[in-house]
Motif scaffolding. Structure first.
Motif, short mmCIF file in Angstrom:
data_model
loop_
_atom_site.label_atom_id
_atom_site.label_comp_id
_atom_site.label_asym_id
_atom_site.label_seq_id
_atom_site.Cartn_x
_atom_site.Cartn_y
_atom_site.Cartn_z
N THR A 62 -6.19 19.18 9.29
CA THR A 62 -7.16 18.11 9.20
C THR A 62 -6.43 16.78 9.39
N LEU A 63 -6.91 15.97 10.32
CA LEU A 63 -6.32 14.66 10.56
C LEU A 63 -7.16 13.62 9.82
N GLU A 64 -6.53 12.92 8.90
CA GLU A 64 -7.24 11.92 8.11
C GLU A 64 -6.69 10.52 8.41
N PHE A 65 -7.56 9.64 8.90
CA PHE A 65 -7.18 8.25 9.13
C PHE A 65 -7.51 7.43 7.87
N VAL A 66 -6.59 6.58 7.48
CA VAL A 66 -6.80 5.62 6.40
C VAL A 66 -6.61 4.23 7.01
N ALA A 67 -7.66 3.41 6.97
CA ALA A 67 -7.64 2.10 7.65
C ALA A 67 -8.02 0.99 6.67
N PRO A 68 -7.06 0.42 5.98
CA PRO A 68 -7.36 -0.59 4.96
C PRO A 68 -7.61 -2.00 5.48
N GLY A 69 -7.37 -2.25 6.77
CA GLY A 69 -7.56 -3.61 7.30
C GLY A 69 -6.87 -3.77 8.63
N ASP A 70 -6.45 -5.00 8.93
CA ASP A 70 -5.72 -5.27 10.16
C ASP A 70 -4.36 -4.59 10.12
N ALA A 71 -3.67 -4.59 11.26
CA ALA A 71 -2.40 -3.87 11.37
C ALA A 71 -1.36 -4.38 10.37
N THR A 72 -1.30 -5.68 10.19
CA THR A 72 -0.33 -6.25 9.25
C THR A 72 -0.66 -5.84 7.83
N GLU A 73 -1.94 -5.86 7.48
CA GLU A 73 -2.37 -5.44 6.14
C GLU A 73 -2.02 -3.97 5.90
N THR A 74 -2.21 -3.14 6.93
CA THR A 74 -1.92 -1.71 6.79
C THR A 74 -0.44 -1.48 6.55
N PHE A 75 0.40 -2.17 7.31
CA PHE A 75 1.85 -2.05 7.11
C PHE A 75 2.24 -2.55 5.73
N ASN A 76 1.65 -3.65 5.29
CA ASN A 76 1.96 -4.18 3.96
C ASN A 76 1.57 -3.21 2.85
N ARG A 77 0.45 -2.53 3.03
CA ARG A 77 0.04 -1.53 2.04
C ARG A 77 1.06 -0.41 1.95
N LEU A 78 1.51 0.05 3.12
CA LEU A 78 2.51 1.12 3.14
C LEU A 78 3.80 0.66 2.46
N ARG A 79 4.19 -0.57 2.68
CA ARG A 79 5.40 -1.10 2.03
C ARG A 79 5.25 -1.15 0.52
N LEU A 80 4.07 -1.52 0.05
CA LEU A 80 3.83 -1.56 -1.39
C LEU A 80 3.89 -0.16 -2.01
N GLU A 81 3.35 0.81 -1.29
CA GLU A 81 3.36 2.19 -1.80
C GLU A 81 4.75 2.80 -1.73
N GLY A 82 5.52 2.36 -0.75
CA GLY A 82 6.90 2.83 -0.62
C GLY A 82 7.01 4.34 -0.43
N LYS A 83 8.02 4.92 -1.05
CA LYS A 83 8.28 6.36 -0.87
C LYS A 83 7.21 7.23 -1.52
N ASN A 84 6.33 6.62 -2.33
CA ASN A 84 5.25 7.38 -2.96
C ASN A 84 3.97 7.41 -2.13
N SER A 85 4.01 6.81 -0.95
CA SER A 85 2.82 6.78 -0.09
C SER A 85 2.47 8.18 0.38
N LYS A 86 1.16 8.44 0.53
CA LYS A 86 0.71 9.72 1.07
C LYS A 86 0.69 9.71 2.59
#
Length: 340
Positions: A62-86
């Motif tokens: 199953t391919l699941e897209f998670v889209a929290p906002g613009d590209a910069t916002e998405t990258f920033n979210r991933l940085r905040l989650e760090g190694k614990n990101s899904k």
């Protein structure tokens, strides 16, 4: 007879329960590949739905897209989650954010063949894999705007009533692109250019979608977008009045990339997705859904709506390693100029 019926019923129920349990177990074993991306990529008119459908046909997942906002916002979210990101993969990393991505230490090299990529610049990285590219530009309606600025100088010195819409460089990749475009052209004089542009700016939006929507509603004469944006109006609406202004100074480039996270628990699937994204099926989807140039599709196979798009006289792009320091300086100039 009743005893036999009850016995058969019990056997049937037991069999149904067993099948349901097995079916549930199979469903649970089906892996989910989680892809973080920007909102327009996964919109109903973006490439996300077609790419999801195409990839799931053969991945057994199953391919699941998670889209929290613009590209910069998405990258920033991933940085905040760090190694614990899904997140297994980030799709939509801007080429101007590569140094920040490296510094984050969140990504790993993809095990795929990138020999077939066709780009206007050399890009050897296999950690950040381009899937499309384009040039930033100001888009206008030729039915309404007759004296079109052909350079930043002409834009600054245009009649007072000419207004533009731009995006915030802190949350939007086009906004960051314009920031670096002006810095690339004007260097130490960039702040003065922003001061002269400031009276023309109707508003600074958080992301691209909001600004482009306001432009289509007639709230400004020009909007910061891409040289490829008019292709959408040609193909989807049969309208040729939306055009990109060709600036004499040249146009700043953007490469959009995908990268696998080190935290991914589905590395093999992630590599399959990366290969699919730059493969022929997904690349045919990109031009008429993301409205950018594909990285691995012969120009002869590009849509007819791409035939007469603006071709910049000069392609501009800072070395990715220099961007963080330049961005910090340029952002301070931008904030100072627009606060007046």
């Amino acid at each position: 007879m009743k005893a036999l019926t009850l016995s058969l019923l019990a056997t049937s129920l037991t069999l149904s329960t067993t099948l349901a349990t097995l079916s549930g177990a199979v469903a649970e074993e089906k892996p989910t590949l989680t892809v973080y991306t920007y909102d327009s990529f996964n919109s109903e008119w973006g490439p996300g739905p077609a790419i999801k459908s195409g990839f799931e046909k053969n991945c057994g997942c199953t391919l699941e897209f998670v889209a929290p906002g613009d590209a910069t916002e998405t990258f920033n979210r991933l940085r905040l989650e760090g190694k614990n990101s899904k997140a297994d993969i980030l799709v939509g990393l801007d080429s101007n954010l590569v140094a920040d991505a490296d510094k984050s230490g969140l990504f790993t090299e993809a095990d795929i063949n990138t020999d077939g990529l066709e780009l206007p610049i050399d890009w050897p990285s296999k950690t950040y894999v381009p899937f499309d590219w384009g040039y930033f530009a100001f888009v206008y309606d030729s039915d309404k705007l007759k004296n079109v600025p052909q350079s930043f100088d002409e834009l600054i010195n245009a009649p007072d009533d000419l207004k533009i819409l731009i995006q915030d460089p802190r949350s939007s990749t086009p906004g960051l692109g314009l920031l670096l475009w002006i810095k690339n052209v004007y260097g130490d004089q960039a702040e003065e250019i922003w001061k002269k542009l400031q009276p023309r700016i109707v508003t600074v939006t958080k992301g691209w979608s909001e600004a482009y929507g306001m432009f289509l509603e007639g709230q400004a004469d020009m909007v910061l977008s891409y040289t490829t944006s008019p292709a959408y109006h040609i193909a989807a609406e049969n309208k040729t009045n939306y055009k990109a202004a060709a600036f004499a100074e040249g146009h700043y480039m953007q490469l959009e990339m995908a990268a696998i996270t080190k935290a991914s628990k589905h590395r093999e699937l992630a590599n399959q997705f990366m290969a699919y994204l730059i493969g022929p099926e997904a690349q045919k989807v990109i031009p008429t859904t993301n409205w950018m140039y594909p990285v691995a599709l012969p120009e002869a196979d590009w849509p007819a709506s791409f035939a007469d798009l603006v071709k910049p006289a000069k392609a501009r792009l800072f070395d990715s390693e220099k961007v963080p320091d330049l961005r910090k300086e340029a952002l301070n100039e931008w904030l100072e100029a627009l606060s007046k």
